[in-house]
Enzyme design. Structure first.
Site, PDB file in Angstrom:
ATOM      1  N   ASP A   1      41.850  23.681  48.018  1.00 47.80           N
ATOM      2  CA  ASP A   1      41.177  24.148  49.233  1.00 47.80           C
ATOM      3  C   ASP A   1      40.879  23.032  50.226  1.00 47.80           C
ATOM      4  OD1 ASP A   1      41.131  26.885  48.956  1.00 47.80           O
ATOM      5  OD2 ASP A   1      39.166  26.959  48.001  1.00 47.80           O
TER       6      ASP A   1
ATOM      7  N   LYS B   1      40.579  23.499  54.007  1.00 47.36           N
ATOM      8  CA  LYS B   1      39.447  24.154  54.664  1.00 47.36           C
ATOM      9  C   LYS B   1      38.612  23.185  55.493  1.00 47.36           C
ATOM     10  CE  LYS B   1      39.042  28.219  51.722  1.00 47.36           C
ATOM     11  NZ  LYS B   1      38.228  28.964  50.743  1.00 47.36           N
TER      12      LYS B   1
END
Length: 209
Positions: A72, A75
């Site tokens: 992730d 992000k």
């Protein structure tokens, strides 16, 4: 012998430097979103459990662990108003957040992580039926590592509390993943997860800190 030792030291130093970078990136991500604190670590642990159940080797599992920890990282390029929004996303906001695998792949490529890790970061939201993103890959065109990561990531997302809902019970999350076998998820990876669940290994990972 000296050259061999020197070469090995350079290799170990490189691995340690990459691990420090992984840790730093995770700290920066979790500082933005308290609700996902520990998410990357739990995903990496679920992914390793599945990988061991599938009989993968030590090096392969280590690669999957690092890819899961970084999945992730893209992000960092998503605005707080979208990332932390407590309600339903608009189509434009959804498009914005769905850019994070590409952003993450670009980041990991720039700092020269292994190709397998870059691939995992880019493709962890692909679906087995070809309707995922960003590249709409299908079936075994999605790397095995990314297919494992997709299941581990979805499991922790279901079990975790979010601003707009409470986390699910393990049994419900497993049922939903089983129902998505062959559409969203690789059936072989799902089967491995179910065997892990039967051993009660998931509960230790899912326990709150």
């Amino acid at each position: 012998l000296w050259l061999a030792r020197h070469g090995w030291k350079l290799y170990v130093d490189s691995i340690n430097q990459q691990q420090r970078l992984v840790d730093a990136l995770n700290v920066s991500m979790e500082a933005r979103d308290a609700y996902t604190s520990g998410h990357a670590k739990r995903v990496s642990e679920y992914a390793m459990l599945i990988s061991r159940e599938m009989g993968l080797g030590v090096r392969e599992i280590y690669t999957i662990q690092r890819g899961a920890l970084l999945h992730d990282v893209g992000k960092v390029g998503v605005s707080d108003t979208v990332l932390l929004k407590p309600g339903k996303l608009t189509p434009e906001e959804r498009e914005h957040i769905e850019a994070h695998p590409v952003i993450g792949a670009n980041i990991t490529a720039q700092v020269k992580f292994d190709e397998e890790i870059i691939d995992m970061v880019r493709h962890h939201h692909e679906r087995f039926d070809g309707t995922g993103y960003p590249d709409k890959l299908k079936g075994e065109d999605i790397s095995r590592n990314a297919r494992i990561l997709a299941v581990a990531d979805a499991l922790d997302a279901m079990l975790s509390d979010r601003p707009y809902r409470k986390g699910m019970e393990v049994e419900k999350a497993l049922r939903l993943i089983r129902e998505a076998s062959g559409t969203q998820f690789d059936p072989g990876v799902v089967a491995a997860l179910m065997r892990v669940a039967e051993s009660n290994a998931l509960e230790e990972v899912a326990k709150p800190c």
